[in-house]
Design a protein around this motif. Sequence first.
Motif, PDB file in Angstrom:
ATOM      1  N   MET A 174       0.827  -1.273   0.058  1.00  0.00           N
ATOM      2  CA  MET A 174      -0.051  -0.018   0.113  1.00  0.00           C
ATOM      3  C   MET A 174       0.881   1.324   0.075  1.00  0.00           C
ATOM      4  SD  MET A 174      -2.938   0.680   2.663  1.00  0.00           S
ATOM      5  CE  MET A 174      -3.592   2.479   3.069  1.00  0.00           C
ATOM      6  N   ALA A 175       0.458   2.155  -0.922  1.00  0.00           N
ATOM      7  CA  ALA A 175       1.499   3.388  -0.942  1.00  0.00           C
ATOM      8  C   ALA A 175       1.087   4.343   0.208  1.00  0.00           C
ATOM      9  CB  ALA A 175       1.073   4.036  -2.298  1.00  0.00           C
ATOM     10  N   SER A 176       2.170   4.880   0.426  1.00  0.00           N
ATOM     11  CA  SER A 176       1.957   5.959   1.869  1.00  0.00           C
ATOM     12  C   SER A 176       1.162   7.110   1.150  1.00  0.00           C
ATOM     13  CB  SER A 176       3.191   6.432   2.469  1.00  0.00           C
ATOM     14  OG  SER A 176       4.078   7.089   1.209  1.00  0.00           O
ATOM     15  N   PRO A 177       0.261   7.902   2.249  1.00  0.00           N
ATOM     16  CA  PRO A 177      -0.552   8.961   1.970  1.00  0.00           C
ATOM     17  C   PRO A 177       0.416  10.208   1.296  1.00  0.00           C
ATOM     18  CG  PRO A 177      -1.055   8.168   4.267  1.00  0.00           C
ATOM     19  CD  PRO A 177       0.273   7.491   3.606  1.00  0.00           C
ATOM     20  N   SER A 178      -0.351  10.853   0.690  1.00  0.00           N
ATOM     21  CA  SER A 178      -0.045  11.747  -0.068  1.00  0.00           C
ATOM     22  C   SER A 178       0.247  13.055   0.946  1.00  0.00           C
ATOM     23  CB  SER A 178      -0.627  12.431  -1.566  1.00  0.00           C
ATOM     24  OG  SER A 178      -1.458  13.119  -1.114  1.00  0.00           O
ATOM     25  N   PRO A 179       1.233  13.983   0.852  1.00  0.00           N
ATOM     26  CA  PRO A 179       1.051  15.327   1.627  1.00  0.00           C
ATOM     27  C   PRO A 179      -0.376  15.868   1.653  1.00  0.00           C
ATOM     28  CG  PRO A 179       2.918  15.449   0.434  1.00  0.00           C
ATOM     29  CD  PRO A 179       2.239  14.170  -0.184  1.00  0.00           C
ATOM     30  N   THR A 180      -0.774  15.908   0.719  1.00  0.00           N
ATOM     31  CA  THR A 180      -2.159  16.570   0.655  1.00  0.00           C
ATOM     32  C   THR A 180      -3.211  15.758   1.580  1.00  0.00           C
ATOM     33  OG1 THR A 180      -1.806  17.324  -1.516  1.00  0.00           O
ATOM     34  CG2 THR A 180      -4.462  17.109  -0.954  1.00  0.00           C
ATOM     35  N   THR A 181      -3.125  14.520   1.361  1.00  0.00           N
ATOM     36  CA  THR A 181      -4.071  13.470   2.124  1.00  0.00           C
ATOM     37  C   THR A 181      -3.812  13.684   3.614  1.00  0.00           C
ATOM     38  OG1 THR A 181      -4.111  11.779   0.295  1.00  0.00           O
ATOM     39  CG2 THR A 181      -4.667  10.905   2.615  1.00  0.00           C
ATOM     40  N   GLN A 182      -2.403  13.784   3.828  1.00  0.00           N
ATOM     41  CA  GLN A 182      -2.020  13.810   5.458  1.00  0.00           C
ATOM     42  C   GLN A 182      -2.608  15.075   6.043  1.00  0.00           C
ATOM     43  OE1 GLN A 182       2.190  13.224   4.866  1.00  0.00           O
ATOM     44  NE2 GLN A 182       1.977  11.150   5.296  1.00  0.00           N
ATOM     45  N   ARG A 183      -2.444  16.264   5.251  1.00  0.00           N
ATOM     46  CA  ARG A 183      -3.105  17.628   5.631  1.00  0.00           C
ATOM     47  C   ARG A 183      -4.285  17.659   5.796  1.00  0.00           C
ATOM     48  NH1 ARG A 183      -1.878  21.769   1.819  1.00  0.00           N
ATOM     49  NH2 ARG A 183      -2.457  23.127   3.475  1.00  0.00           N
ATOM     50  N   ILE A 184      -5.053  17.021   4.961  1.00  0.00           N
ATOM     51  CA  ILE A 184      -6.691  16.925   4.941  1.00  0.00           C
ATOM     52  C   ILE A 184      -7.193  16.516   6.251  1.00  0.00           C
ATOM     53  CG2 ILE A 184      -8.795  16.258   4.070  1.00  0.00           C
ATOM     54  CD1 ILE A 184      -7.547  17.153   1.192  1.00  0.00           C
ATOM     55  N   LEU A 185      -6.426  15.014   6.219  1.00  0.00           N
ATOM     56  CA  LEU A 185      -6.570  14.137   7.413  1.00  0.00           C
ATOM     57  C   LEU A 185      -6.365  15.067   8.718  1.00  0.00           C
ATOM     58  CD1 LEU A 185      -5.624  10.653   6.318  1.00  0.00           C
ATOM     59  CD2 LEU A 185      -8.170  11.470   6.646  1.00  0.00           C
ATOM     60  N   GLY A 186      -5.133  15.366   8.843  1.00  0.00           N
ATOM     61  CA  GLY A 186      -4.861  16.164   9.937  1.00  0.00           C
ATOM     62  C   GLY A 186      -5.872  17.328  10.382  1.00  0.00           C
ATOM     63  N   GLU A 187      -6.248  17.779   9.184  1.00  0.00           N
ATOM     64  CA  GLU A 187      -7.128  19.219   9.531  1.00  0.00           C
ATOM     65  C   GLU A 187      -8.602  18.623  10.309  1.00  0.00           C
ATOM     66  OE1 GLU A 187      -7.923  23.102  10.244  1.00  0.00           O
ATOM     67  OE2 GLU A 187      -6.173  21.834   9.736  1.00  0.00           O
ATOM     68  N   VAL A 188      -9.065  17.517   9.579  1.00  0.00           N
ATOM     69  CA  VAL A 188     -10.176  16.887   9.853  1.00  0.00           C
ATOM     70  C   VAL A 188     -10.274  16.351  11.468  1.00  0.00           C
ATOM     71  CG1 VAL A 188     -11.904  14.898   9.444  1.00  0.00           C
ATOM     72  CG2 VAL A 188     -11.166  16.201   7.559  1.00  0.00           C
TER      73      VAL A 188
END
Length: 75
Positions: free
Chosen positions: A1-15
Motif C-alpha cells: 500500500m502506498a503512503s498517503p500523499s502530503p495533501t491527504t495527510q494535511r486533509i486528514l490532520g485538519e479533519v
Amino acid sequence: MASPSPTTQRILGEVARLRDCDMDQLAKNLPDLSWNQVFLEIDRLSREGEVLVLFRGSGRYTIRLPDDKTGSTVH
C-alpha cells in the motif's frame, strides 16, 4: 500500500483537528488547495472508509473521522 500523499495527510490532520467540519470550513482552513482538490480527496477518503461524510439536512454535510480513528466509541 502506498503512503498517503502530503495533501491527504494535511486533509486528514485538519479533519482530526476540527473533529466535525463541513467542506467550506475545511477548504478555508487549507487555502493553498482548491475547493475541488479538497472535495475530490474527501470523496476518495470517504469511499475508502478513512473519513465519514454525514448528511445533516438542508444540503449540509459534516466530515469527520470514523470513531475507531479518533479513539472514541459509540454506545
